[in-house]
Design a protein around this motif. Sequence first.
Motif, PDB file in Angstrom:
ATOM      1  N   SER A 205       0.895  -1.143   0.035  1.00  0.00           N
ATOM      2  CA  SER A 205       0.113  -0.207   0.105  1.00  0.00           C
ATOM      3  C   SER A 205       0.874   1.141  -0.012  1.00  0.00           C
ATOM      4  CB  SER A 205      -1.054  -0.074   1.406  1.00  0.00           C
ATOM      5  OG  SER A 205      -1.872  -1.090   1.024  1.00  0.00           O
ATOM      6  N   GLY A 206       2.207   1.057   0.597  1.00  0.00           N
ATOM      7  CA  GLY A 206       2.956   2.163   0.813  1.00  0.00           C
ATOM      8  C   GLY A 206       3.377   2.646  -0.681  1.00  0.00           C
ATOM      9  N   SER A 207       3.733   1.694  -1.377  1.00  0.00           N
ATOM     10  CA  SER A 207       4.193   1.766  -2.793  1.00  0.00           C
ATOM     11  C   SER A 207       3.281   2.503  -3.804  1.00  0.00           C
ATOM     12  CB  SER A 207       4.814   0.648  -3.481  1.00  0.00           C
ATOM     13  OG  SER A 207       3.732  -0.479  -3.749  1.00  0.00           O
ATOM     14  N   ALA A 208       1.917   2.091  -3.632  1.00  0.00           N
ATOM     15  CA  ALA A 208       0.702   2.548  -4.313  1.00  0.00           C
ATOM     16  C   ALA A 208       0.648   4.147  -3.934  1.00  0.00           C
ATOM     17  CB  ALA A 208      -0.455   1.671  -3.926  1.00  0.00           C
ATOM     18  N   MET A 209       0.866   4.336  -2.606  1.00  0.00           N
ATOM     19  CA  MET A 209       0.538   5.772  -2.008  1.00  0.00           C
ATOM     20  C   MET A 209       1.433   6.391  -2.720  1.00  0.00           C
ATOM     21  SD  MET A 209      -0.657   4.799   1.566  1.00  0.00           S
ATOM     22  CE  MET A 209      -0.315   6.373   2.487  1.00  0.00           C
ATOM     23  N   SER A 210       2.704   6.143  -2.905  1.00  0.00           N
ATOM     24  CA  SER A 210       3.697   7.035  -3.541  1.00  0.00           C
ATOM     25  C   SER A 210       3.727   7.107  -4.902  1.00  0.00           C
ATOM     26  CB  SER A 210       5.129   6.500  -2.968  1.00  0.00           C
ATOM     27  OG  SER A 210       5.614   5.572  -3.735  1.00  0.00           O
ATOM     28  N   ALA A 211       3.020   6.068  -5.397  1.00  0.00           N
ATOM     29  CA  ALA A 211       2.637   6.233  -7.110  1.00  0.00           C
ATOM     30  C   ALA A 211       1.597   6.979  -7.101  1.00  0.00           C
ATOM     31  CB  ALA A 211       2.610   4.781  -7.565  1.00  0.00           C
ATOM     32  N   GLN A 212       0.600   7.086  -6.633  1.00  0.00           N
ATOM     33  CA  GLN A 212      -0.424   7.986  -6.578  1.00  0.00           C
ATOM     34  C   GLN A 212      -0.190   9.522  -6.340  1.00  0.00           C
ATOM     35  OE1 GLN A 212      -2.991   7.070  -8.107  1.00  0.00           O
ATOM     36  NE2 GLN A 212      -3.160   4.630  -7.589  1.00  0.00           N
ATOM     37  N   THR A 213       1.064   9.584  -5.345  1.00  0.00           N
ATOM     38  CA  THR A 213       1.496  10.906  -5.189  1.00  0.00           C
ATOM     39  C   THR A 213       2.298  11.703  -6.412  1.00  0.00           C
ATOM     40  OG1 THR A 213       1.720  10.133  -2.796  1.00  0.00           O
ATOM     41  CG2 THR A 213       2.659  12.243  -3.375  1.00  0.00           C
ATOM     42  N   VAL A 214       2.800  10.719  -6.962  1.00  0.00           N
ATOM     43  CA  VAL A 214       3.640  11.053  -8.019  1.00  0.00           C
ATOM     44  C   VAL A 214       2.564  11.316  -9.288  1.00  0.00           C
ATOM     45  CG1 VAL A 214       4.954  10.215 -10.194  1.00  0.00           C
ATOM     46  CG2 VAL A 214       5.736   9.869  -7.663  1.00  0.00           C
ATOM     47  N   ARG A 215       1.622  10.607  -9.362  1.00  0.00           N
ATOM     48  CA  ARG A 215       0.463  10.919 -10.275  1.00  0.00           C
ATOM     49  C   ARG A 215       0.031  12.303 -10.128  1.00  0.00           C
ATOM     50  NH1 ARG A 215      -4.515   7.253 -10.823  1.00  0.00           N
ATOM     51  NH2 ARG A 215      -5.627   7.963 -12.478  1.00  0.00           N
ATOM     52  N   LEU A 216      -0.400  12.514  -8.686  1.00  0.00           N
ATOM     53  CA  LEU A 216      -0.965  13.988  -8.475  1.00  0.00           C
ATOM     54  C   LEU A 216       0.061  15.155  -8.598  1.00  0.00           C
ATOM     55  CD1 LEU A 216      -2.715  13.161  -4.959  1.00  0.00           C
ATOM     56  CD2 LEU A 216      -3.813  14.051  -7.145  1.00  0.00           C
TER      57      LEU A 216
ATOM     58  N   ARG B 262      -5.487 -16.015   5.950  1.00  0.00           N
ATOM     59  CA  ARG B 262      -6.101 -14.973   5.601  1.00  0.00           C
ATOM     60  C   ARG B 262      -5.156 -13.660   5.475  1.00  0.00           C
ATOM     61  NH1 ARG B 262     -10.553 -16.034   3.746  1.00  0.00           N
ATOM     62  NH2 ARG B 262     -11.650 -17.759   4.648  1.00  0.00           N
ATOM     63  N   SER B 263      -4.110 -13.659   6.292  1.00  0.00           N
ATOM     64  CA  SER B 263      -3.194 -12.562   6.127  1.00  0.00           C
ATOM     65  C   SER B 263      -2.282 -12.470   4.788  1.00  0.00           C
ATOM     66  CB  SER B 263      -2.263 -12.421   7.331  1.00  0.00           C
ATOM     67  OG  SER B 263      -1.586 -13.725   7.610  1.00  0.00           O
ATOM     68  N   ALA B 264      -2.326 -14.140   4.175  1.00  0.00           N
ATOM     69  CA  ALA B 264      -1.686 -13.981   2.869  1.00  0.00           C
ATOM     70  C   ALA B 264      -2.608 -13.457   1.697  1.00  0.00           C
ATOM     71  CB  ALA B 264      -1.250 -15.469   2.553  1.00  0.00           C
ATOM     72  N   ARG B 265      -3.711 -13.872   1.910  1.00  0.00           N
ATOM     73  CA  ARG B 265      -4.920 -13.379   1.008  1.00  0.00           C
ATOM     74  C   ARG B 265      -4.949 -11.634   1.010  1.00  0.00           C
ATOM     75  NH1 ARG B 265     -11.000 -13.817   0.344  1.00  0.00           N
ATOM     76  NH2 ARG B 265     -11.264 -13.689  -1.607  1.00  0.00           N
ATOM     77  N   ALA B 266      -4.854 -11.174   2.332  1.00  0.00           N
ATOM     78  CA  ALA B 266      -4.818  -9.812   2.446  1.00  0.00           C
ATOM     79  C   ALA B 266      -3.793  -9.110   1.626  1.00  0.00           C
ATOM     80  CB  ALA B 266      -4.884  -9.371   3.753  1.00  0.00           C
ATOM     81  N   ALA B 267      -2.561  -9.616   1.710  1.00  0.00           N
ATOM     82  CA  ALA B 267      -1.716  -9.109   1.048  1.00  0.00           C
ATOM     83  C   ALA B 267      -1.990  -9.229  -0.530  1.00  0.00           C
ATOM     84  CB  ALA B 267      -0.395  -9.767   1.119  1.00  0.00           C
ATOM     85  N   VAL B 268      -2.219 -10.451  -1.082  1.00  0.00           N
ATOM     86  CA  VAL B 268      -2.882 -10.547  -2.505  1.00  0.00           C
ATOM     87  C   VAL B 268      -3.856  -9.614  -2.852  1.00  0.00           C
ATOM     88  CG1 VAL B 268      -3.593 -11.899  -4.189  1.00  0.00           C
ATOM     89  CG2 VAL B 268      -2.011 -12.891  -2.479  1.00  0.00           C
ATOM     90  N   LEU B 269      -4.655  -9.290  -2.332  1.00  0.00           N
ATOM     91  CA  LEU B 269      -5.930  -8.511  -2.488  1.00  0.00           C
ATOM     92  C   LEU B 269      -5.509  -6.927  -2.332  1.00  0.00           C
ATOM     93  CD1 LEU B 269      -8.736  -9.985  -0.671  1.00  0.00           C
ATOM     94  CD2 LEU B 269      -8.331 -10.189  -3.024  1.00  0.00           C
ATOM     95  N   ALA B 270      -4.434  -6.728  -1.297  1.00  0.00           N
ATOM     96  CA  ALA B 270      -3.953  -5.356  -1.309  1.00  0.00           C
ATOM     97  C   ALA B 270      -2.922  -5.178  -2.462  1.00  0.00           C
ATOM     98  CB  ALA B 270      -3.185  -5.101  -0.105  1.00  0.00           C
ATOM     99  N   ASN B 271      -2.328  -6.032  -2.939  1.00  0.00           N
ATOM    100  CA  ASN B 271      -1.741  -5.763  -4.487  1.00  0.00           C
ATOM    101  C   ASN B 271      -2.394  -5.631  -5.357  1.00  0.00           C
ATOM    102  OD1 ASN B 271       1.042  -5.873  -5.575  1.00  0.00           O
ATOM    103  ND2 ASN B 271       0.423  -7.833  -6.399  1.00  0.00           N
ATOM    104  N   ASN B 272      -3.391  -6.212  -5.708  1.00  0.00           N
ATOM    105  CA  ASN B 272      -4.597  -6.113  -6.487  1.00  0.00           C
ATOM    106  C   ASN B 272      -4.958  -4.663  -6.710  1.00  0.00           C
ATOM    107  OD1 ASN B 272      -4.424  -8.798  -7.377  1.00  0.00           O
ATOM    108  ND2 ASN B 272      -6.418  -9.261  -6.490  1.00  0.00           N
ATOM    109  N   ILE B 273      -5.523  -4.127  -5.295  1.00  0.00           N
ATOM    110  CA  ILE B 273      -5.747  -2.790  -5.067  1.00  0.00           C
ATOM    111  C   ILE B 273      -4.909  -1.587  -5.498  1.00  0.00           C
ATOM    112  CG2 ILE B 273      -6.706  -1.035  -3.601  1.00  0.00           C
ATOM    113  CD1 ILE B 273      -8.375  -3.470  -2.399  1.00  0.00           C
TER     114      ILE B 273
ATOM    115  N   GLU C 279     -12.822  -6.118  -5.402  1.00  0.00           N
ATOM    116  CA  GLU C 279     -11.511  -6.314  -4.540  1.00  0.00           C
ATOM    117  C   GLU C 279     -11.762  -5.952  -3.394  1.00  0.00           C
ATOM    118  OE1 GLU C 279      -9.128  -8.115  -5.652  1.00  0.00           O
ATOM    119  OE2 GLU C 279      -9.569  -8.133  -7.767  1.00  0.00           O
ATOM    120  N   GLN C 280     -12.333  -4.531  -3.129  1.00  0.00           N
ATOM    121  CA  GLN C 280     -12.608  -3.847  -1.919  1.00  0.00           C
ATOM    122  C   GLN C 280     -13.615  -5.023  -1.198  1.00  0.00           C
ATOM    123  OE1 GLN C 280     -13.509   0.093  -3.635  1.00  0.00           O
ATOM    124  NE2 GLN C 280     -12.199   0.802  -1.698  1.00  0.00           N
ATOM    125  N   ALA C 281     -14.648  -5.539  -1.654  1.00  0.00           N
ATOM    126  CA  ALA C 281     -15.391  -6.284  -0.969  1.00  0.00           C
ATOM    127  C   ALA C 281     -14.976  -7.484  -0.377  1.00  0.00           C
ATOM    128  CB  ALA C 281     -16.886  -6.781  -2.043  1.00  0.00           C
TER     129      ALA C 281
END
Lengths: 149, 130
Positions: free
Chosen positions: A10-21, B19-30, B98-100
């Motif tokens: 999520s940190g990498s995504a946030m920094s990527a979106q910041t670059v986009r902004l 569950r925590s492994a899946r959370a990482a995969v879904l977070a990566n999708n998002i 993905e969020q759901a």
Amino acid sequence: MSLSNIFTISGSAMSAQTVRLNTIASNMANVDSAASSADQTYRARKPVFSQMMNDSMREYGWNGANLDESGAGVGVKIDGIVESDAPLQPRYEPDHPMANQEGYVFYPNVNPMEEMADMMSASRSFQTNVEIMNSAKSMMQKMLTLGQS
Amino acid sequence: MAISFASAFAGHDKTLEFRSARAAVLANNIANADTPNFKARDISFDSYLKNETSRFSLARTNARHISSEGQSGESDGLLYRNASQPSLDGNTVDMQREQAEYAQNSLQFDTSFMFLDRKISGMKKALTGN
């Protein structure tokens, strides 16, 4: 433990979106930057996103414990920033101080509507990733209380 | 009667891992919702469990021995998701879905956590006799 991976992702995504902004801010700031030749005119900038993969990161010497063994991605990175090829806007303004011999001034190919929509998308994505991080944080904090009750 | 952790936890410890492994995969999708040509992925519990139980590795007694990791075919049961609608840039992430899934996954994490916590407090109660 893959919960800690979420912070990297999520940190990498946030920094990527910041670059986009940042590029959007730059585009919007230069929307009226006139120039007297096509070469000197500001062109709209767009970041190119690409996924960050374990294999590619290992190639660059990353082998940290935070990398997942599963072959799943580990976030998003900015591959580069490209300039838009859309046509510039030449305007006939002979009285403009930047006007060339024919009386034309070149304006950037920034489309404010497109930039605004992009900005909404970037800030929403940023928010989503903040939420993801928050919920991963509460999951981790919960883990620490296991067996305390 | 000896307490067996494996049977007392009834698989909820494994579920938490999943569950925590899946959370990482879904977070990566998002995280990659705006990445061109990114294909959304997911893990199924079945394949994860199968992978966990059949995991083995060969001993490496020499630095030049080939690592046996990743020899068991599908890596950790990671699969590609069927795209619900095509997108021009080849990205198959459906943000809402993905969020759901992520929300559901973290609720299921909480459920397994609660079960595990109760099991532990039950065992504590049995040990102390209070």
